[in-house]
Design a protein around this motif. Structure first.
Motif, PDB file in Angstrom:
ATOM      1  N   ASP A  12       0.820  -1.216   0.000  1.00 46.10           N
ATOM      2  CA  ASP A  12       0.000   0.000   0.000  1.00 46.10           C
ATOM      3  C   ASP A  12       0.851   1.262   0.000  1.00 46.10           C
ATOM      4  O   ASP A  12       0.321   2.370  -0.047  1.00 46.10           O
ATOM      5  N   ASP A  13       2.184   1.112   0.033  1.00 42.92           N
ATOM      6  CA  ASP A  13       3.073   2.279   0.033  1.00 42.92           C
ATOM      7  C   ASP A  13       3.474   2.711  -1.372  1.00 42.92           C
ATOM      8  O   ASP A  13       4.126   3.745  -1.541  1.00 42.92           O
ATOM      9  N   GLY A  14       3.118   1.939  -2.378  1.00 38.19           N
ATOM     10  CA  GLY A  14       3.386   2.341  -3.750  1.00 38.19           C
ATOM     11  C   GLY A  14       4.519   1.568  -4.408  1.00 38.19           C
ATOM     12  O   GLY A  14       5.352   0.945  -3.747  1.00 38.19           O
ATOM     13  N   ILE A  15       4.553   1.627  -5.726  1.00 34.69           N
ATOM     14  CA  ILE A  15       5.470   0.840  -6.548  1.00 34.69           C
ATOM     15  C   ILE A  15       6.929   1.179  -6.265  1.00 34.69           C
ATOM     16  O   ILE A  15       7.814   0.334  -6.439  1.00 34.69           O
ATOM     17  N   ASP A  16       7.221   2.400  -5.813  1.00 35.59           N
ATOM     18  CA  ASP A  16       8.607   2.815  -5.574  1.00 35.59           C
ATOM     19  C   ASP A  16       9.028   2.713  -4.112  1.00 35.59           C
ATOM     20  O   ASP A  16      10.115   3.178  -3.753  1.00 35.59           O
ATOM     21  N   VAL A  96       6.527  -4.890   1.961  1.00 40.83           N
ATOM     22  CA  VAL A  96       6.586  -4.756   3.410  1.00 40.83           C
ATOM     23  C   VAL A  96       6.134  -3.346   3.782  1.00 40.83           C
ATOM     24  O   VAL A  96       6.663  -2.362   3.253  1.00 40.83           O
ATOM     25  N   ASN A  97       5.135  -3.262   4.686  1.00 46.51           N
ATOM     26  CA  ASN A  97       4.632  -1.954   5.058  1.00 46.51           C
ATOM     27  C   ASN A  97       5.646  -1.180   5.882  1.00 46.51           C
ATOM     28  O   ASN A  97       6.339  -1.728   6.733  1.00 46.51           O
ATOM     29  N   CYS A  98       5.703   0.119   5.619  1.00 45.73           N
ATOM     30  CA  CYS A  98       6.557   1.028   6.387  1.00 45.73           C
ATOM     31  C   CYS A  98       5.828   1.373   7.677  1.00 45.73           C
ATOM     32  O   CYS A  98       5.014   2.289   7.721  1.00 45.73           O
ATOM     33  N   GLY A  99       6.076   0.609   8.739  1.00 46.37           N
ATOM     34  CA  GLY A  99       5.383   0.783  10.006  1.00 46.37           C
ATOM     35  C   GLY A  99       4.511  -0.408  10.314  1.00 46.37           C
ATOM     36  O   GLY A  99       4.061  -1.142   9.419  1.00 46.37           O
ATOM     37  N   ALA A 100       4.266  -0.621  11.596  1.00 47.55           N
ATOM     38  CA  ALA A 100       3.473  -1.768  12.036  1.00 47.55           C
ATOM     39  C   ALA A 100       1.993  -1.566  11.742  1.00 47.55           C
ATOM     40  O   ALA A 100       1.507  -0.436  11.673  1.00 47.55           O
ATOM     41  N   ASN A 101       1.285  -2.665  11.565  1.00 47.06           N
ATOM     42  CA  ASN A 101      -0.178  -2.674  11.436  1.00 47.06           C
ATOM     43  C   ASN A 101      -0.739  -3.479  12.598  1.00 47.06           C
ATOM     44  O   ASN A 101      -0.868  -4.705  12.518  1.00 47.06           O
ATOM     45  N   ALA A 131       7.877  -2.597  11.953  1.00 48.62           N
ATOM     46  CA  ALA A 131       7.772  -1.481  12.904  1.00 48.62           C
ATOM     47  C   ALA A 131       9.031  -0.630  12.847  1.00 48.62           C
ATOM     48  O   ALA A 131      10.106  -1.099  12.460  1.00 48.62           O
ATOM     49  N   PHE A 132       8.893   0.636  13.242  1.00 48.97           N
ATOM     50  CA  PHE A 132      10.063   1.515  13.307  1.00 48.97           C
ATOM     51  C   PHE A 132       9.888   2.527  14.427  1.00 48.97           C
ATOM     52  O   PHE A 132       8.771   2.852  14.831  1.00 48.97           O
ATOM     53  N   LEU A 133      11.008   3.014  14.904  1.00 51.08           N
ATOM     54  CA  LEU A 133      11.018   4.103  15.871  1.00 51.08           C
ATOM     55  C   LEU A 133      11.388   5.411  15.207  1.00 51.08           C
ATOM     56  O   LEU A 133      11.012   6.491  15.674  1.00 51.08           O
ATOM     57  N   ASP A 134      12.138   5.343  14.101  1.00 51.21           N
ATOM     58  CA  ASP A 134      12.584   6.526  13.372  1.00 51.21           C
ATOM     59  C   ASP A 134      12.271   6.329  11.899  1.00 51.21           C
ATOM     60  O   ASP A 134      12.880   5.483  11.231  1.00 51.21           O
ATOM     61  N   ARG A 135      11.300   7.085  11.381  1.00 54.66           N
ATOM     62  CA  ARG A 135      10.885   6.933   9.978  1.00 54.66           C
ATOM     63  C   ARG A 135      12.026   7.201   9.012  1.00 54.66           C
ATOM     64  O   ARG A 135      12.050   6.679   7.890  1.00 54.66           O
ATOM     65  N   ASP A 136      12.989   8.020   9.410  1.00 57.35           N
ATOM     66  CA  ASP A 136      14.099   8.356   8.521  1.00 57.35           C
ATOM     67  C   ASP A 136      15.211   7.313   8.550  1.00 57.35           C
ATOM     68  O   ASP A 136      16.186   7.429   7.797  1.00 57.35           O
TER      69      ASP A 136
END
Length: 256
Positions: A12-16, A96-101, A131-136
């Motif tokens: 769901d985060d897109g092709i790139d 893989v999703n960027c962040g937990a669901n 999951a992440f603590l720092d998006r960057d």
């Protein structure tokens, strides 16, 4: 030997999205043939929605790799109708999703929505989220190193169940203690919020957001607590939203 002949991969985060590249490596470990059909742009939060009010456009991004101008569920339906109806995949992999669901967010997740759309077509599916603590500075090592082996185990041990939501903690591999079967325990979303603003023509707009409090969840079988304890959350999903136990109980009482 690879357990699957063909995998359909979406997100769901897109092709790139970086997470999709991670998922492509995971899928290649598991299947002889991988099809990537992902949204053209970020579709986070769309759940299992489909596009009924706008046409779908498809863009070729390489061999068996396409972007679709729609939702993750659109991508699954498009792929199955356009390319894979006669040769369906053995598995639909989403992420893989960027962040937990986790918790309340599961129902809104486009990553999970793609898996549920697949289940409605009778296809097994797995949603992957990191999951992440720092998006960057997202560390995809946990899902990269552990996902393929975990999926193999699920298919060997639970062949009767075909739909899973897997969340990987943001920890060094050495600190991840294993896997835990979890359930969806609500309570992480306290309330919805609107953030107001003005555009370049001084017209008002609002961003929808949530006030979250995952620390309030302490159920030992919850996905939130599993990640907090350094475990991979392994949640079985079902495509039906019907409360089967209540429906059966009321059925026994007869019609009125």
């Amino acid at each position: 030997m690879k357990p699957f002949q063909r995998i359909l991969l979406t997100n769901d985060d897109g092709i790139d999205a970086p997470g999709l590249k991670v998922a492509e490596v995971i899928a290649a470990e598991l299947a002889e043939e991988v099809w990537v059909v992902a949204p053209e742009h970020d579709q986070s939060g769309v759940g299992q929605s489909i596009s009924l009010h706008s046409p779908l456009r498809v863009y070729h991004h390489g061999e068996r790799r396409y972007a679709v101008s729609g939702t993750p569920a659109d991508c699954v339906l498009f792929a199955m109708t356009e390319w894979l109806e006669e040769t369906p995949p053995d598995l639909v992999l989403s992420g893989v999703n960027c962040g937990a669901n986790l918790s309340d967010s599961v129902m809104y997740s486009g990553t999970v929505g793609a898996v549920l759309a697949a289940a409605h077509l009778g296809l097994p599916g797995v949603a992957l989220s990191q999951a992440f603590l720092d998006r960057d500075a997202i560390n995809y090592a946990p899902v990269s190193e552990l996902a393929a082996g975990l999926i193999r185990q699920l298919w060997e041990r639970h062949t009767e169940h075909c739909c899973w939501n897997l969340n990987f903690p943001d920890l060094p591999l050495a600190r991840i203690k294993g896997n835990r079967i979890t359930r969806q325990v609500p309570g992480s979303i306290r309330r919805a919020r609107l953030v107001a603003g003005r555009d370049g023509r001084n017209l008002s707009y609002h961003w929808l957001t949530f006030e979250r409090d995952p620390d309030s969840i302490d159920h030992p079988q919850s996905d939130v607590v599993a990640l907090r304890d350094g475990r991979v959350s392994v949640m079985p999903l079902r495509p039906s939203r019907c409360d089967d136990d209540l429906a059966d109980a009321l059925w026994q009482k007869g019609e009125w």
